[in-house]
Motif scaffolding. Structure first.
Motif, PDB file in Angstrom:
ATOM      1  N   ALA A   1       0.835  -1.209   0.000  1.00  0.00           N
ATOM      2  CA  ALA A   1       0.000   0.000   0.000  1.00  0.00           C
ATOM      3  C   ALA A   1       0.867   1.254   0.000  1.00  0.00           C
ATOM      4  N   ARG A   2       1.969   1.239   0.778  1.00  0.00           N
ATOM      5  CA  ARG A   2       2.853   2.424   0.804  1.00  0.00           C
ATOM      6  C   ARG A   2       3.580   2.601  -0.524  1.00  0.00           C
ATOM      7  N   ARG A   3       3.962   1.481  -1.141  1.00  0.00           N
ATOM      8  CA  ARG A   3       4.615   1.582  -2.446  1.00  0.00           C
ATOM      9  C   ARG A   3       3.678   2.195  -3.481  1.00  0.00           C
ATOM     10  N   ARG A   4       2.414   1.758  -3.435  1.00  0.00           N
ATOM     11  CA  ARG A   4       1.425   2.302  -4.382  1.00  0.00           C
ATOM     12  C   ARG A   4       1.214   3.790  -4.136  1.00  0.00           C
ATOM     13  N   GLU A   5       1.158   4.194  -2.864  1.00  0.00           N
ATOM     14  CA  GLU A   5       0.950   5.602  -2.537  1.00  0.00           C
ATOM     15  C   GLU A   5       2.134   6.453  -3.003  1.00  0.00           C
ATOM     16  N   ARG A   6       3.361   5.928  -2.839  1.00  0.00           N
ATOM     17  CA  ARG A   6       4.540   6.659  -3.316  1.00  0.00           C
ATOM     18  C   ARG A   6       4.529   6.770  -4.835  1.00  0.00           C
ATOM     19  N   ALA A   7       4.101   5.692  -5.482  1.00  0.00           N
ATOM     20  CA  ALA A   7       4.025   5.738  -6.956  1.00  0.00           C
ATOM     21  C   ALA A   7       2.996   6.755  -7.399  1.00  0.00           C
TER      22      ALA A   7
END
Lengths: 140, 111
Positions: A4-10
């Motif tokens: 979820a954090r990776r998606r938010e950073r992307a």
């Protein structure tokens, strides 16, 4: 780092700038920006209607990207206020082949009288206005 | 297909994660403006925000407060080329694996 954090950073990462060499020819139009709610003028510059929606070909594996078939006009007040979609049979269609230029307004290369979208105006002119004394000629 | 039915449709990536909504559709009009306009890509964003006179897609940086405000409202929006769209259904648009995200700015000659 979880997914979820990776998606938010992307999501927050700025998208790449559009390559200016693409497309090589042509002009890009955004539907909401350049087409929807724009005034449509006929070949004489007479206002005909506004663009309420756009009809596209169905996306198919062989046909490539959908293309614009027609500009649509109709009574969209109810669906805009209450939601939902206008039934297909209630749209008036202006074929895209009749569009001459897309600018601040959309200019057609046909007369407004040849289009279905103006039938109420023609009917009122012929059956109501024409019966009023003086209603059959230019007031000037 | 009616354009209005595509606008506002949720967009999912190849893994099934929702990445936003279709906020606009970009067409490519052939040079000379004759011939069929084809879908070039879909603009994906967080909200159903109506574009403000195209300001946020023009690359304009001034007046600074206005540009900042509109850019913030458009933050996270991106363009996906139609070639990277693998499926269009009434309830979702599915992107290809590795679909490239482009800026929503219109090239100078189209803005």
């Amino acid at each position: 780092m979880n997914a979820a954090r990776r998606r938010e950073r992307a999501r927050r990462r700025p998208a790449a700038p559009y390559p200016l060499d693409e497309p090589s020819t042509g002009r890009l139009l955004d539907a909401r920006l350049h087409l929807l709610d724009r005034q449509v003028l006929d070949v004489d510059g007479t206002p005909v209607t506004v663009v309420d929606d756009v009809e596209l070909t169905d996306p198919g594996p062989d046909d490539g990207a959908p293309r614009v078939v027609a500009l649509l006009s109709g009574s969209v007040l109810n669906t805009r206020l209450l939601g939902g979609h206008q039934p297909g049979a209630r749209w008036y269609r202006i074929p895209w082949s009749a569009v001459r230029r897309v600018g601040v307004t959309l200019e057609l290369e046909v007369r407004g009288e040849e289009l279905d979208v103006t039938w109420t105006e023609r009917w009122l002119r012929d059956h109501l206005i024409a019966r009023i004394p003086g209603g059959r000629h230019d007031p000037r | 297909m009616i354009l209005g039915e595509l606008l506002g449709t949720p967009v999912h990536d190849a893994a099934g994660h929702r990445v936003g909504l279709v906020v606009d559709v970009r067409f490519l009009l052939p040079s000379g403006e004759r011939g069929p306009a084809r879908v070039h890509g879909v603009l994906v964003g967080d909200r159903r925000r109506v574009p403000f006179l195209g300001f946020e897609r023009s690359g304009a940086r001034s007046p600074w407060p206005v540009a900042q405000w509109l850019r913030r409202g458009n933050a996270g929006a991106f363009l996906v080329r139609w070639a990277d769209v693998v499926e269009v259904r009434p309830d979702r648009v599915v992107l290809a694996r590795g679909a490239r995200r482009w800026s929503t700015d219109l090239p100078e000659r189209s803005a």
